[in-house]
Design a protein around this motif. Structure first.
Motif, PDB file in Angstrom:
ATOM      1  N   SER A   1       7.692  -6.925  -2.524  1.00 50.75           N
ATOM      2  CA  SER A   1       6.551  -6.322  -1.840  1.00 50.75           C
ATOM      3  C   SER A   1       6.544  -6.696  -0.360  1.00 50.75           C
ATOM      4  O   SER A   1       6.199  -5.876   0.489  1.00 50.75           O
ATOM      5  N   ALA A   2       6.954  -7.930  -0.043  1.00 53.81           N
ATOM      6  CA  ALA A   2       6.952  -8.347   1.364  1.00 53.81           C
ATOM      7  C   ALA A   2       7.938  -7.519   2.175  1.00 53.81           C
ATOM      8  O   ALA A   2       7.629  -7.098   3.296  1.00 53.81           O
ATOM      9  N   VAL A   3       9.127  -7.274   1.633  1.00 49.35           N
ATOM     10  CA  VAL A   3      10.106  -6.472   2.367  1.00 49.35           C
ATOM     11  C   VAL A   3       9.618  -5.028   2.488  1.00 49.35           C
ATOM     12  O   VAL A   3       9.694  -4.433   3.564  1.00 49.35           O
ATOM     13  N   ALA A   4       9.120  -4.469   1.393  1.00 47.61           N
ATOM     14  CA  ALA A   4       8.600  -3.098   1.453  1.00 47.61           C
ATOM     15  C   ALA A   4       7.488  -3.011   2.494  1.00 47.61           C
ATOM     16  O   ALA A   4       7.469  -2.104   3.326  1.00 47.61           O
ATOM     17  N   ALA A   5       6.567  -3.976   2.461  1.00 49.49           N
ATOM     18  CA  ALA A   5       5.420  -3.954   3.372  1.00 49.49           C
ATOM     19  C   ALA A   5       5.857  -4.126   4.824  1.00 49.49           C
ATOM     20  O   ALA A   5       5.223  -3.594   5.726  1.00 49.49           O
ATOM     21  N   SER A   6       6.945  -4.864   5.060  1.00 48.82           N
ATOM     22  CA  SER A   6       7.399  -5.095   6.434  1.00 48.82           C
ATOM     23  C   SER A   6       8.269  -3.953   6.930  1.00 48.82           C
ATOM     24  O   SER A   6       8.061  -3.419   8.006  1.00 48.82           O
ATOM     25  N   LEU A   7       9.266  -3.577   6.119  1.00 47.53           N
ATOM     26  CA  LEU A   7      10.197  -2.533   6.534  1.00 47.53           C
ATOM     27  C   LEU A   7       9.462  -1.197   6.720  1.00 47.53           C
ATOM     28  O   LEU A   7       9.762  -0.430   7.627  1.00 47.53           O
ATOM     29  N   ASN A   8       8.495  -0.922   5.832  1.00 45.29           N
ATOM     30  CA  ASN A   8       7.729   0.320   5.935  1.00 45.29           C
ATOM     31  C   ASN A   8       6.563   0.202   6.920  1.00 45.29           C
ATOM     32  O   ASN A   8       5.763   1.125   7.028  1.00 45.29           O
ATOM     33  N   ASN A   9       6.438  -0.959   7.590  1.00 47.93           N
ATOM     34  CA  ASN A   9       5.321  -1.214   8.501  1.00 47.93           C
ATOM     35  C   ASN A   9       3.974  -0.947   7.851  1.00 47.93           C
ATOM     36  O   ASN A   9       3.095  -0.308   8.417  1.00 47.93           O
ATOM     37  N   LEU A  10       3.864  -1.452   6.610  1.00 45.18           N
ATOM     38  CA  LEU A  10       2.665  -1.217   5.800  1.00 45.18           C
ATOM     39  C   LEU A  10       1.663  -2.347   5.948  1.00 45.18           C
ATOM     40  O   LEU A  10       0.505  -2.132   6.287  1.00 45.18           O
TER      41      LEU A  10
ATOM     42  N   LEU B   1       2.083   2.404  -5.556  1.00 45.67           N
ATOM     43  CA  LEU B   1       1.657   2.662  -4.183  1.00 45.67           C
ATOM     44  C   LEU B   1       2.709   2.165  -3.195  1.00 45.67           C
ATOM     45  O   LEU B   1       3.012   2.839  -2.209  1.00 45.67           O
ATOM     46  N   LEU B   2       3.287   0.994  -3.476  1.00 47.66           N
ATOM     47  CA  LEU B   2       4.355   0.478  -2.615  1.00 47.66           C
ATOM     48  C   LEU B   2       5.516   1.468  -2.544  1.00 47.66           C
ATOM     49  O   LEU B   2       6.109   1.668  -1.495  1.00 47.66           O
ATOM     50  N   MET B   3       5.842   2.084  -3.686  1.00 46.15           N
ATOM     51  CA  MET B   3       6.941   3.052  -3.701  1.00 46.15           C
ATOM     52  C   MET B   3       6.595   4.258  -2.820  1.00 46.15           C
ATOM     53  O   MET B   3       7.439   4.788  -2.104  1.00 46.15           O
ATOM     54  N   PHE B   4       5.331   4.694  -2.887  1.00 45.54           N
ATOM     55  CA  PHE B   4       4.914   5.817  -2.044  1.00 45.54           C
ATOM     56  C   PHE B   4       4.949   5.444  -0.561  1.00 45.54           C
ATOM     57  O   PHE B   4       5.156   6.309   0.284  1.00 45.54           O
ATOM     58  N   SER B   5       4.746   4.163  -0.259  1.00 43.59           N
ATOM     59  CA  SER B   5       4.751   3.754   1.151  1.00 43.59           C
ATOM     60  C   SER B   5       6.138   3.925   1.763  1.00 43.59           C
ATOM     61  O   SER B   5       6.280   3.902   2.976  1.00 43.59           O
ATOM     62  N   PHE B   6       7.176   4.087   0.927  1.00 47.98           N
ATOM     63  CA  PHE B   6       8.500   4.358   1.477  1.00 47.98           C
ATOM     64  C   PHE B   6       8.530   5.719   2.172  1.00 47.98           C
ATOM     65  O   PHE B   6       9.350   5.950   3.042  1.00 47.98           O
ATOM     66  N   MET B   7       7.653   6.629   1.766  1.00 41.19           N
ATOM     67  CA  MET B   7       7.564   7.882   2.505  1.00 41.19           C
ATOM     68  C   MET B   7       6.930   7.614   3.866  1.00 41.19           C
ATOM     69  O   MET B   7       7.508   7.913   4.892  1.00 41.19           O
ATOM     70  N   GLY B   8       5.717   7.038   3.821  1.00 32.99           N
ATOM     71  CA  GLY B   8       5.020   6.783   5.083  1.00 32.99           C
ATOM     72  C   GLY B   8       4.503   8.062   5.694  1.00 32.99           C
ATOM     73  O   GLY B   8       4.226   9.032   4.979  1.00 32.99           O
ATOM     74  N   GLY B   9       4.370   8.077   6.997  1.00 34.02           N
ATOM     75  CA  GLY B   9       3.763   9.210   7.683  1.00 34.02           C
ATOM     76  C   GLY B   9       4.747  10.317   8.025  1.00 34.02           C
ATOM     77  O   GLY B   9       5.876  10.339   7.545  1.00 34.02           O
TER      78      GLY B   9
END
Ligand code: K
Ligand code: K
Lengths: 482, 482
Positions: free
Chosen positions: A426-435, A336-344
């Protein structure tokens, strides 16, 4: 650079921003709680700082140009992030360090939704609604910037959208365009929020929770008034309503505006980014539900609802939780974190790289394979029926590469402070992707990590929200020359 | 597609390849150990399979074209990987499953150097030298393919090197060019191996170990005859010799060939890829040594030697160990893994994305920032004094993106089998970058992971070694049409 005009605009923004603290102030007054003083002081500081910037520069009326756009956009989130931290810093019950207060404020305004606060359920309503309002305000800021400003700046291929901006003006000057566009988009945004709040209320939320969660749903923010987030309501209806509004909010608001004006939904079907985005979300839902059912972690009927909800919540970078997904088999949260790199989609409140860019990268990959098999052929890159300009493609590639390098650099810096791999990743992914939500030590919240780490993540949230280049360009000497 | 000619070439390659089993066979005969029968059977099967392919097709003499290049290059590593597994499968003492035997063979031929074998020190010399020879053979194969074949195929921007190929022929036909170039490069490769072996021997290695490690050093392979790898020799001199040869082997062998012919080193200084590569390696060494000293894990004087050695070993994707780096603070191994994504220079035995591509991506990022500040300017992308063609840049971008997507996909597939995050992350990085050592459960060796995981990693090693596109293109229907 017109420093005067920049200060004038910033001063106006700050004075306007201070007015958002009025709502929690009034709520505090009604509830007669101890937060009144904090909000009053924060509001005053913010307002008078804005006034102090505006007064000496109020006569500066230079037309804003491209280069000012970078500075003002960057300042919008950084300066508002700093002043927005004041109410958190002044609230003794929260017991936050200055860094933590700034973290919470930036996380709100960038619609990241990562929090350093625990015990949300017992906080005064004034503080809670202020957090939700930060996200809502950040959300409309993002949409306006994405639709009206970024295409002018040409960030990461956004020039593609120059011709598509709704509103009457097609001028190269920034101000009239922003004003017109902002009005149109704000109407859509407001309407969507009202409908979302009504649906939540009808499904059983209290009026306060319905409004609060409508704010953070439409903003793709993910802040909640409960520690357990959406799971608190124990209602599948609410989860499904939320899923629908997360999807709508992750789509291009320019399209929503068109749908409203034309009273038609047909143009959604013709939009290639919307199609690409929907396909990816469907794939993500299918894998999540399938793996949940096969692994037997939760009952099959729950697996469908929670799989659907979590897949949408993370892929759109909202970050609401219906379950503690950190307890699922690690494959799922990491996927799911990987998919969050797409975002909206572009022009939405979602974070990440954006569906349009991923689609172009995907198409370019296919094109390259074709080119290898047919070396002599001239194969154009198309989006819908339109040929994509080489400058756009090149900007998108650069965006992707710089995004990845930013990710790796911040990841390594965090690990350099001693953070473990999965937490840092996960913290960087969650922050950079604004997740918002992460794994490991930041699965529940971000309170437990070091001050340095919190500072780095603030930077990551700003970097992601400012589409990397808007902020990076300010760090180049050539920007300040001339 | 000329199936006949492809079979003929493959038959010849297999028959030639079978001859490499002669060396371990002879060593086995001299030592009179139990491996003789296995090697004899493996050699026979390989030789006669090659003969069976060659015989019916020996009259096919179609000129090989671009498209055949993809197929033959892919088959080179897959088919040789399969037949190369036979001696491992036939050796009872190793007790390997068929998948494991293939894993070891592909890991050798792709110069990855990941191993499923433990207790190397007690294995017969015949088996040990066979492993090292696989790497050496794979190494020269890589160089020839990279310098002579890939530029013709236009994989990931390699067309940039079309004009630079050493050797007399500048024909568009593949065969004469490959033959000429292969001879020239093989001389350099052989000379480098001999000098490396001599240095090792003078520094105290036994003749056997010196030759064995020269094979895997020059091939950027990383296989050793000892479980503890280079640490076994307990000699800083050997570590420094090894460091030097790893660096040389990670540079473009076309440049080495020029140096030999011109008796001059000047052109290294003018080569922008070499400069970029050296800078990155120096940065990596500085960070590694600095962090090791500051963290105080090992004594400062050891920190310098081991920091230098490990930084070079991982960045060049060799994968030799002078220390169990999995025991260092996690920041360091993860950072080194990130550097291994660069790998060596184009036309070297190194893995990864290659310095040239990273340099172009880096330059393009800078160019994009300039473009944002000066939207009207026309800023060309240059490498040295030469302007880089748009097709090359686009191919490099696609390469980078497809490389990343391959990485994420295989990572998720591995995690889907239940592997933990750090193990899966490091295993994919180590395989795709043809590096070798991983972290977590694959820190010591790859014996403990599932058969499915081993199979997936075999695919990752091939994908990395075949520069992703060479293999991927075979999976497209359009390749087989026409
Ligand atoms: K969010
Ligand atoms: K290697």
């Amino acid at each position: 650079m017109h420093i005067g005009t920049t200060l004038r605009v910033l001063g106006i923004l700050l004075m306007l921003f201070s007015s958002t603290m009025l709502v929690p102030l009034v709520i505090g007054l009604i509830a007669d709680d101890h937060t009144v003083e904090g909000f009053l002081v924060a509001l005053s500081i913010t307002f008078f700082s804005g006034l102090a910037m505006w007064l000496p520069a109020r006569a500066s009326r230079h037309e804003l140009r491209i280069r000012d756009g970078f500075l003002i956009t960057s300042l919008f989130w950084t300066v508002l992030g700093l002043f927005g931290a004041l109410p958190f810093a002044f609230e003794d019950a929260l017991d936050l360090s200055p860094t933590e207060a700034i973290f919470e404020s930036i996380s709100g305004l960038t619609t990241t939704g990562a929090t350093v606060i625990t015990g949300l359920d017992s906080l005064p309503h004034s503080i809670l609604i202020y957090r939700q309002m930060l996200q809502w305000l950040g959300g409309i800021g993002i949409i306006v910037v994405a639709v009206a400003v970024l295409p002018m700046l040409g960030i990461g291929g956004m020039q593609l959208y120059r011709a598509e901006i709704p509103g009457p003006t097609k001028d190269s000057k920034l101000t009239p365009r922003i004003t017109e566009t902002a009005k149109a988009l704000f109407s859509v945004y407001l309407a969507l929020t009202v409908v979302c709040a009504l649906c939540y209320h009808l499904a059983g939320m209290s009026t306060f929770d319905a409004i609060a969660h409508a704010f953070s749903t439409v903003a793709i923010g993910g802040f909640s008034t409960h520690d357990t987030s959406m799971a608190w309501f124990e209602s599948n209806t609410i989860l499904l309503i939320c899923s629908v509004f997360m999807c709508i909010s992750a789509m291009n608001f320019g399209l929503h505006y068109l749908a409203w004006r034309r009273r038609s939904l047909r143009h959604y079907l013709g939009d290639s980014e919307t199609k690409f985005f929907s396909s990816i979300v469907l794939v993500c839902i299918a894998i999540t539900c399938g793996y949940l059912i096969l692994s037997g972690v939760i009952a099959p009927e729950d697996a469908l609802v929670h799989g659907l909800f979590q897949a949408i919540s993370i892929t759109t970078t909202t970050g609401f939780a219906s379950e503690n997904f950190a307890l699922w088999p690690t494959f799922l949260p990491v996927m799911l974190l990987m998919f969050s790199f797409m975002g909206g989609c572009v022009g939405s409140t979602g974070g990440g790289i954006k569906a349009m860019r991923l689609m172009l990268i995907f198409k370019q990959g296919i094109r390259e394979l074709k080119q290898l098999v047919h070396p002599q052929a001239v194969i154009p890159l198309k989006m819908g029926k339109r040929r994509v300009d080489a400058a756009v493609v090149s900007a998108v590639w650069s965006f992707f590469a710089v995004y990845m390098f930013s990710f790796i650099t911040i990841l390594l810096l965090l690990m350099g402070t001693g953070m473990d791999f999965i937490t840092a990743f996960s913290a960087v992914a969650a922050s950079l992707n604004n997740l918002g939500p992460g794994l490991g030590d930041v699965a529940a919240n971000y309170a437990g990590i070091s001050e340095t780490a919190k500072g780095l993540l603030c930077f990551a949230m700003l970097l992601g929200r400012l589409e990397v280049f808007t902020l990076l360009v300010l760090f180049t000497p050539m920007f300040w020359r001339l």
